[in-house]
Design an enzyme around this catalytic site. Sequence first.
Site, mmCIF file in Angstrom:
data_model
loop_
_atom_site.group_PDB
_atom_site.id
_atom_site.type_symbol
_atom_site.label_atom_id
_atom_site.label_comp_id
_atom_site.label_asym_id
_atom_site.label_seq_id
_atom_site.Cartn_x
_atom_site.Cartn_y
_atom_site.Cartn_z
ATOM 1 N N HIS A 167 -2.622 29.036 -7.839
ATOM 2 C CA HIS A 167 -3.013 28.094 -6.765
ATOM 3 C C HIS A 167 -3.993 28.756 -5.787
ATOM 4 O O HIS A 167 -3.695 28.925 -4.600
ATOM 5 C CB HIS A 167 -1.723 27.690 -6.054
ATOM 6 C CG HIS A 167 -1.808 26.546 -5.098
ATOM 7 N ND1 HIS A 167 -2.777 26.431 -4.131
ATOM 8 C CD2 HIS A 167 -1.017 25.463 -4.956
ATOM 9 C CE1 HIS A 167 -2.568 25.323 -3.435
ATOM 10 N NE2 HIS A 167 -1.503 24.724 -3.919
ATOM 11 N N GLU A 272 -7.359 25.297 -8.641
ATOM 12 C CA GLU A 272 -6.165 25.855 -9.263
ATOM 13 C C GLU A 272 -6.201 25.707 -10.780
ATOM 14 O O GLU A 272 -6.404 24.599 -11.280
ATOM 15 C CB GLU A 272 -4.924 25.141 -8.712
ATOM 16 C CG GLU A 272 -4.905 25.078 -7.194
ATOM 17 C CD GLU A 272 -3.875 24.083 -6.663
ATOM 18 O OE1 GLU A 272 -2.812 23.920 -7.290
ATOM 19 O OE2 GLU A 272 -4.142 23.450 -5.626
HETATM 20 C C1 BG6 Z 1 -1.487 21.367 -4.205
HETATM 21 C C2 BG6 Z 1 -0.943 19.982 -4.407
HETATM 22 O O1 BG6 Z 1 -1.525 22.034 -5.438
HETATM 23 O O2 BG6 Z 1 -0.642 22.098 -3.311
HETATM 24 C C3 BG6 Z 1 -0.822 19.286 -3.047
HETATM 25 O O3 BG6 Z 1 -1.795 19.256 -5.285
HETATM 26 C C4 BG6 Z 1 0.034 20.127 -2.110
HETATM 27 O O4 BG6 Z 1 -0.258 17.998 -3.226
HETATM 28 C C5 BG6 Z 1 -0.564 21.527 -2.031
HETATM 29 O O5 BG6 Z 1 0.054 19.518 -0.845
HETATM 30 C C6 BG6 Z 1 0.212 22.486 -1.135
HETATM 31 O O6 BG6 Z 1 1.559 22.513 -1.465
HETATM 32 P P1 BG6 Z 1 2.578 23.363 -0.606
HETATM 33 O O7 BG6 Z 1 3.929 23.158 -1.216
HETATM 34 O O8 BG6 Z 1 2.115 24.789 -0.686
HETATM 35 O O9 BG6 Z 1 2.469 22.831 0.809
#
Ligand code: BG6
Length: 298
Positions: A167, A272
């Site tokens: 990510h 990602e």
């Molecule tokens: C992304 C998702 O990968 O991660 C989003 O597509 C999400 O929907 C984002 O808001 C962040 O997620 P988190 O759990 O780290 O707040």
Amino acid sequence: MDLQTLKEKFNLKTVEFTEGEGGFIFIDVQNPLADARISTYGAHVTSYTPNGQRPVLWMSRMSWFESGKPIRGGVPICWPWFGAAPVEGQPSHGFARISQWEVGNVRELESGETVVTLELPEAAVDPALLRFSFRLELEIIVGRSLELVLTMVNASDSPQQVTGALHSYFSIAAAEEIVVRGLSDVGYEDRVVGAPVVYGHIQKGDIGIDREVDRIYHGTGAVEIFDPGFNRVIRVEKSGSAATVVWNPWIRKSHAMPDFGDEEYHTMVCIEAANASVDARTLMPGEIHRLGQKITVL
Ligand code: BG6
């Protein structure tokens, strides 16, 4: 392994082990090609700077550094599920990013690169979140590129479905000015909450960011971030993944996140390498899958 043992076991010129934010153990790499900082909590690369460049990864100044909470920025490892948990009340994006990993190995290559291997022992995972027996390893190669390879093994005796993502949060001069290339004519799912149409979109041309963007693109390859403000192009290649997530929370969503500064959406974008949605992988007993990503400033 505690700090002292790590220092003794991996006594290398280009690597330093330190206690950092939140009391977590960090691996600081400084080799002839690049600098990087890696938290053993979450197997999380929080910074990567190739020589002569500005930092490539974005970190929120509001990030938690607390056990049980994810780090905001860098490269969170989402596994064994991407997005909301299959079981209500469980954490978003899996347990890998909120677990304490072990250092498996650290070595220097003749090329000048440094290779860090981290492993997630099953015993380090909150038993309430464990769904099946697994082996999980992340190899991080710090050099002219930053390479990450997440190797997962289904160590249980039944087929298991996994989703996940590397990510990566990228540091950019200004969201409105960048262009994300490589996804034109590719189909995507719109994950923005309340989006009137979720499935069936086709990307027309390159992607500009001028609103909340939360999309899973399907059947994808390499992507480039063209950033005129920083006068650079970041190339993101990948392997073992047919889905690419593009995310910027924009104003409303970022204001709602306690670990994300109100103006910070302006200077980041996530690209990602994912196994998400229809790219979920079913691993047979003993089967191995590798999800990889290679980040290069051109
Ligand atoms: C992304 C998702 O990968 O991660 C989003 O597509 C999400 O929907 C984002 O808001 C962040 O997620 P988190 O759990 O780290 O707040």
